[in-house]
Enzyme design. Structure first.
Site, PDB file in Angstrom:
ATOM      1  CE1 TYR A 152      39.974 -23.277  -9.135  1.00 23.99           C
ATOM      2  CE2 TYR A 152      40.398 -24.716 -10.999  1.00 23.99           C
ATOM      3  CZ  TYR A 152      40.864 -23.885  -9.988  1.00 23.99           C
ATOM      4  OH  TYR A 152      42.211 -23.661  -9.852  1.00 23.99           O
ATOM      5  CB  CYS A 153      34.888 -19.397  -9.596  1.00 24.70           C
ATOM      6  SG  CYS A 153      33.178 -19.753  -9.157  1.00 24.70           S
ATOM      7  CB  SER A 154      35.119 -18.686  -4.702  1.00 27.15           C
ATOM      8  OG  SER A 154      36.153 -17.769  -4.945  1.00 27.15           O
TER       9      SER A 154
END
Length: 164
Positions: free
Chosen positions: A95-97
């Site tokens: 995941y990221c933003s």
């Protein structure tokens, strides 16, 4: 009663529109080469996955999903990760933003033989928007979420927006 219905319709249109805009953004930015996992699906089985946070160190230290390993983006080191995660059949969620940078990192993992890699749809922003907990570098629950930039902060609906 009429005011209640109008307010309800307005809220539904706002939230529905926001989701459509996120869907449009992800379709525009991603190839969808990595399957998505929804926040709800991950939340119900988070302990079954290896979580990899593909944001930058300052973002991770501000907040991350519990037990997520920091892997970064700009300085992502594939050799380091393969040493940390020798099981290429492990269930991994990156995941990221929002789910854009994480697709790139997941693609690197897939190219070297990881078979069960997924991308968190909407990233940590959607996680927090669903009222799920995030933790700071001291592993204490926090409401702060690093939003990368002021322009990206519009995607975070809940929590305290932090950016430089």
């Amino acid at each position: 009663m009429k005011n209640y219905i109008i307010a309800l319709l307005l809220l539904c249109s706002i939230f529905g529109y926001g989701q459509k805009k996120l869907s449009k953004l992800l379709k525009q930015e991603n190839t969808e080469s990595i399957p998505y996992i929804t926040v709800d699906s991950l939340a119900n089985h988070a302990n079954s996955y290896v979580l990899l946070d593909s944001r930058e160190k300052q973002e991770y230290e501000t907040s991350h999903i519990k037990n997520a390993l920091f892997v970064g983006y700009d300085n992502f080191n594939l050799d380091h990760i393969t040493k940390q995660l020798p099981d290429k059949n492990a269930d991994i969620v990156v995941y990221c933003s929002l789910g854009i940078r994480s697709e790139d990192i997941a693609e690197h993992l897939k190219k070297v033989g990881y078979t069960n890699v997924m991308n968190l749809y909407g990233g940590i922003f959607e996680w927090k928007n669903h009222d799920l907990p995030v933790y700071n570098q001291a592993e204490k629950e926090t409401d702060s979420v690093h939003t990368f930039s002021k322009s990206w902060s519009k995607w975070l609906q809940k929590g305290i927006k932090v950016y430089d």
